[in-house]
Design an enzyme around this catalytic site. Structure first.
Site, PDB file in Angstrom:
ATOM      1  N   ARG A  12    -100.790  90.293 -10.887  1.00 16.24           N
ATOM      2  CA  ARG A  12     -99.348  90.532 -10.681  1.00 16.24           C
ATOM      3  C   ARG A  12     -99.001  92.022 -10.834  1.00 16.24           C
ATOM      4  NH1 ARG A  12     -95.085  93.022 -12.865  1.00 16.24           N
ATOM      5  NH2 ARG A  12     -95.715  92.346 -14.951  1.00 16.24           N
ATOM      6  N   HIS A 206     -98.510 100.891 -19.917  1.00 18.41           N
ATOM      7  CA  HIS A 206     -99.146 101.511 -18.757  1.00 18.41           C
ATOM      8  C   HIS A 206     -99.840 102.777 -19.258  1.00 18.41           C
ATOM      9  CE1 HIS A 206     -97.482  99.018 -15.388  1.00 18.41           C
ATOM     10  NE2 HIS A 206     -96.786  98.569 -16.423  1.00 18.41           N
ATOM     11  N   CYS A 237     -95.635 100.051 -11.042  1.00 19.56           N
ATOM     12  CA  CYS A 237     -94.440  99.310 -10.659  1.00 19.56           C
ATOM     13  C   CYS A 237     -93.788  99.996  -9.467  1.00 19.56           C
ATOM     14  CB  CYS A 237     -93.464  99.238 -11.831  1.00 19.56           C
ATOM     15  SG  CYS A 237     -91.902  98.457 -11.376  1.00 19.56           S
ATOM     16  N   ASN A 246    -101.441  99.263 -15.564  1.00 17.06           N
ATOM     17  CA  ASN A 246    -101.508  98.801 -16.952  1.00 17.06           C
ATOM     18  C   ASN A 246    -102.797  99.353 -17.539  1.00 17.06           C
ATOM     19  OD1 ASN A 246    -100.241  96.129 -15.487  1.00 17.06           O
ATOM     20  ND2 ASN A 246     -99.421  96.481 -17.518  1.00 17.06           N
TER      21      ASN A 246
HETATM   22  P1  HMG Z   1     -80.650  91.524  -4.415  1.00 14.48           P
HETATM   23  O1  HMG Z   1     -80.891  92.162  -3.090  1.00 14.48           O
HETATM   24  O2  HMG Z   1     -79.627  92.106  -5.319  1.00 14.48           O
HETATM   25  O3  HMG Z   1     -80.338  89.972  -4.361  1.00 14.48           O
HETATM   26  O4  HMG Z   1     -82.058  91.460  -5.172  1.00 14.48           O
HETATM   27  P2  HMG Z   1     -79.877  88.992  -3.254  1.00 14.48           P
HETATM   28  O5  HMG Z   1     -79.533  87.743  -3.974  1.00 14.48           O
HETATM   29  O6  HMG Z   1     -78.854  89.649  -2.379  1.00 14.48           O
HETATM   30  O7  HMG Z   1     -81.199  88.722  -2.400  1.00 14.48           O
HETATM   31  C1  HMG Z   1     -81.734  89.601  -1.446  1.00 14.48           C
HETATM   32  C2  HMG Z   1     -82.638  88.841  -0.516  1.00 14.48           C
HETATM   33  O8  HMG Z   1     -83.757  88.326  -1.254  1.00 14.48           O
HETATM   34  C3  HMG Z   1     -81.976  87.622   0.098  1.00 14.48           C
HETATM   35  O9  HMG Z   1     -82.621  87.401   1.336  1.00 14.48           O
HETATM   36  C4  HMG Z   1     -82.359  86.512  -0.853  1.00 14.48           C
HETATM   37  O10 HMG Z   1     -82.344  85.260  -0.245  1.00 14.48           O
HETATM   38  C5  HMG Z   1     -83.761  86.905  -1.250  1.00 14.48           C
HETATM   39  P3  HMG Z   1     -81.811  87.635   2.711  1.00 14.48           P
HETATM   40  O11 HMG Z   1     -80.608  86.753   2.628  1.00 14.48           O
HETATM   41  O12 HMG Z   1     -81.442  89.096   2.712  1.00 14.48           O
HETATM   42  O13 HMG Z   1     -82.806  87.255   3.755  1.00 14.48           O
HETATM   43  N1  HMG Z   1     -84.148  86.455  -2.604  1.00 14.48           N
HETATM   44  C6  HMG Z   1     -85.332  85.907  -2.897  1.00 14.48           C
HETATM   45  N2  HMG Z   1     -86.394  85.602  -2.138  1.00 14.48           N
HETATM   46  C7  HMG Z   1     -87.445  85.028  -2.763  1.00 14.48           C
HETATM   47  N3  HMG Z   1     -87.493  84.781  -4.088  1.00 14.48           N
HETATM   48  C8  HMG Z   1     -86.451  85.081  -4.877  1.00 14.48           C
HETATM   49  C9  HMG Z   1     -85.303  85.666  -4.274  1.00 14.48           C
HETATM   50  N4  HMG Z   1     -84.131  86.086  -4.766  1.00 14.48           N
HETATM   51  C10 HMG Z   1     -83.421  86.556  -3.724  1.00 14.48           C
HETATM   52  N5  HMG Z   1     -86.514  84.843  -6.180  1.00 14.48           N
HETATM   53  C11 HMG Z   1     -83.594  90.591  -6.782  1.00 14.48           C
HETATM   54  C12 HMG Z   1     -82.147  90.985  -6.497  1.00 14.48           C
HETATM   55  C13 HMG Z   1     -83.715  90.358  -8.273  1.00 14.48           C
HETATM   56  C14 HMG Z   1     -83.921  89.296  -6.019  1.00 14.48           C
HETATM   57  C15 HMG Z   1     -84.516  91.739  -6.305  1.00 14.48           C
HETATM   58  O14 HMG Z   1     -84.049  92.938  -6.848  1.00 14.48           O
HETATM   59  C16 HMG Z   1     -85.958  91.543  -6.702  1.00 14.48           C
HETATM   60  O15 HMG Z   1     -86.620  90.646  -6.208  1.00 14.48           O
HETATM   61  N6  HMG Z   1     -86.488  92.418  -7.601  1.00 14.48           N
HETATM   62  C17 HMG Z   1     -87.824  92.288  -8.107  1.00 14.48           C
HETATM   63  C18 HMG Z   1     -88.447  93.646  -8.301  1.00 14.48           C
HETATM   64  C19 HMG Z   1     -89.835  93.491  -8.890  1.00 14.48           C
HETATM   65  O16 HMG Z   1     -90.504  92.497  -8.675  1.00 14.48           O
HETATM   66  N7  HMG Z   1     -90.284  94.528  -9.644  1.00 14.48           N
HETATM   67  C20 HMG Z   1     -91.569  94.522 -10.247  1.00 14.48           C
HETATM   68  C21 HMG Z   1     -91.686  93.567 -11.385  1.00 14.48           C
HETATM   69  S1  HMG Z   1     -90.989  94.206 -12.909  1.00 14.48           S
HETATM   70  C22 HMG Z   1     -92.247  95.169 -13.580  1.00 14.48           C
HETATM   71  O17 HMG Z   1     -93.215  95.439 -12.930  1.00 14.48           O
HETATM   72  C23 HMG Z   1     -92.136  95.606 -15.031  1.00 14.48           C
HETATM   73  C24 HMG Z   1     -93.041  94.808 -15.973  1.00 14.48           C
HETATM   74  O18 HMG Z   1     -94.398  94.914 -15.586  1.00 14.48           O
HETATM   75  C25 HMG Z   1     -92.881  95.323 -17.418  1.00 14.48           C
HETATM   76  C26 HMG Z   1     -92.992  96.846 -17.505  1.00 14.48           C
HETATM   77  O19 HMG Z   1     -94.030  97.413 -17.118  1.00 14.48           O
HETATM   78  O20 HMG Z   1     -91.985  97.429 -17.928  1.00 14.48           O
HETATM   79  C27 HMG Z   1     -92.656  93.320 -15.977  1.00 14.48           C
HETATM   80 MG    MG Z   2     -95.663  96.598 -16.061  1.00 15.42          MG
END
Ligand code: HMG
Ligand code: MG
Length: 282
Positions: A12, A206, A237, A246
């Site tokens: 992931r 990280h 990320c 990481n």
């Molecule tokens: P948004 O654009 O504000 O939300 O995104 P939305 O509700 O308007 O949705 C946008 C589009 O995505 C729509 O599609 C939704 O249907 C679809 P459209 O109508 O335009 O065709 N959608 C989805 N599709 C599939 N699965 C879903 C989903 N939700 C909406 N669950 C949202 C808000 C949260 C969805 C977006 O910002 C997002 O997906 N962000 C994720 C970013 C991410 O994955 N970042 C990396 C992980 S975090 C990380 O790495 C840190 C960590 O490792 C810890 C650390 O290191 O600190 C955990």
């Molecule tokens: Mg991370």
């Protein structure tokens, strides 16, 4: 012997930032190799918007394709109820919600404020509780944010407490851009431990500036016994510019073994998985 749990993040956090789309079959193979290494927890994928993170668009296919070892919990990230429903349908053993201690990263990563994100997570926790699916909580940018600069320890403590009070079984403290130092890690833990029991905290470092192992040692001193790591040091990320991978699982395992901790990991098998993981990188 004191036991430390390593939560494997490679499939992931490791792969989410790869520009080249990786074949679903290769992701499945990576998880299967990791399943032979002795982990009890593997984060397999994310049910996030494919517009935001195209690399994770095959989340359901990956979870459907892996050979499950019943001793392992296979986890998935779920930013909202839609993601949760997808993870549940794909039989994720546990899910994770992810908030930020800094407003800048919250906006860039999940397109909402910290408080809005907590509101969005409430129905995920309610649904997971009804389904008996454990929920882990991440706090990102626990010491530093790529957009807002240094994070006040109290901000991290507030978000960690909120996630814990909402029902997360464990709070993973994320040094998203690898900027933490032993000093800032220590100050942050002093604040967080006043609100969340140490036994419920995990470290997620990280290794951008090669300080992850030093920071893990600080955490060990505070009593933390769970750390996130990615095989081969994969990753970064997509919404944290400059974030490297990481800390490598094999590096953390070696450190822990040298300090007399047990991890249950088979280092030879881990080396094989690491080699394969490296071969997937563009
Ligand atoms: P948004 O654009 O504000 O939300 O995104 P939305 O509700 O308007 O949705 C946008 C589009 O995505 C729509 O599609 C939704 O249907 C679809 P459209 O109508 O335009 O065709 N959608 C989805 N599709 C599939 N699965 C879903 C989903 N939700 C909406 N669950 C949202 C808000 C949260 C969805 C977006 O910002 C997002 O997906 N962000 C994720 C970013 C991410 O994955 N970042 C990396 C992980 S975090 C990380 O790495 C840190 C960590 O490792 C810890 C650390 O290191 O600190 C955990
Ligand atoms: Mg991370």
């Amino acid at each position: 012997m004191d036991k430390v749990t390593l939560f494997e993040m490679g499939p992931r956090d490791g792969l989410q930032n790869e520009k080249k789309l990786i074949d679903t079959a290769d992701k499945i193979n990576l998880v299967d190799l990791l399943s032979d290494c002795g982990f009890s927890k593997i984060e397999v994928t994310s049910f996030v918007s494919p517009k935001w993170v195209p690399q994770m668009a095959d989340a359901a296919e990956v979870l459907a394709g892996i050979n499950r070892n019943p001793a392992i919990a296979y986890a998935a990230l779920t930013p909202n109820l839609r993601g949760y429903e997808g993870a549940k349908a794909a039989r994720a053993d546990e899910v994770a919600i992810f908030a930020s201690a800094s407003e800048g990263f919250s906006q860039k990563n999940i397109n909402c404020s910290i408080d809005e994100s907590l509101e969005r997570f409430a129905p995920v926790l309610a649904a997971a509780k009804a389904d008996n699916i454990p929920v882990r909580g991440y706090v990102s940018c626990v010491t530093d944010c790529p957009y807002d600069g240094p994070t006040p320890p109290e901000s991290t403590a507030r978000v960690a407490k909120a996630l814990y009070d909402m029902g997360c079984y464990e709070i993973s403290l994320g040094d998203t851009i690898g900027a933490a130092t032993p000093e800032t890690t220590s100050l942050m833990l002093q604040a967080v431990q006043q609100h969340v029991p140490i036994a419920k905290l995990a470290g997620h470092f990280h290794d951008t500036h090669a300080r992850a192992l030093d920071n893990i040692e600080v955490c060990l001193g505070y009593g933390l016994r769970t750390f996130d790591a990615a095989v081969g040091g994969l990753g970064g990320c997509p919404y944290a510019p400059g974030a490297k991978g990481n800390v490598a699982t094999e590096k953390v395992a070696n450190l822990l073994h040298s300090k007399g901790f047990a991890t249950g990991l088979d280092l030879e098998r881990l080396a094989k998985a690491s080699q394969f993981a490296q071969s997937l990188k563009g």
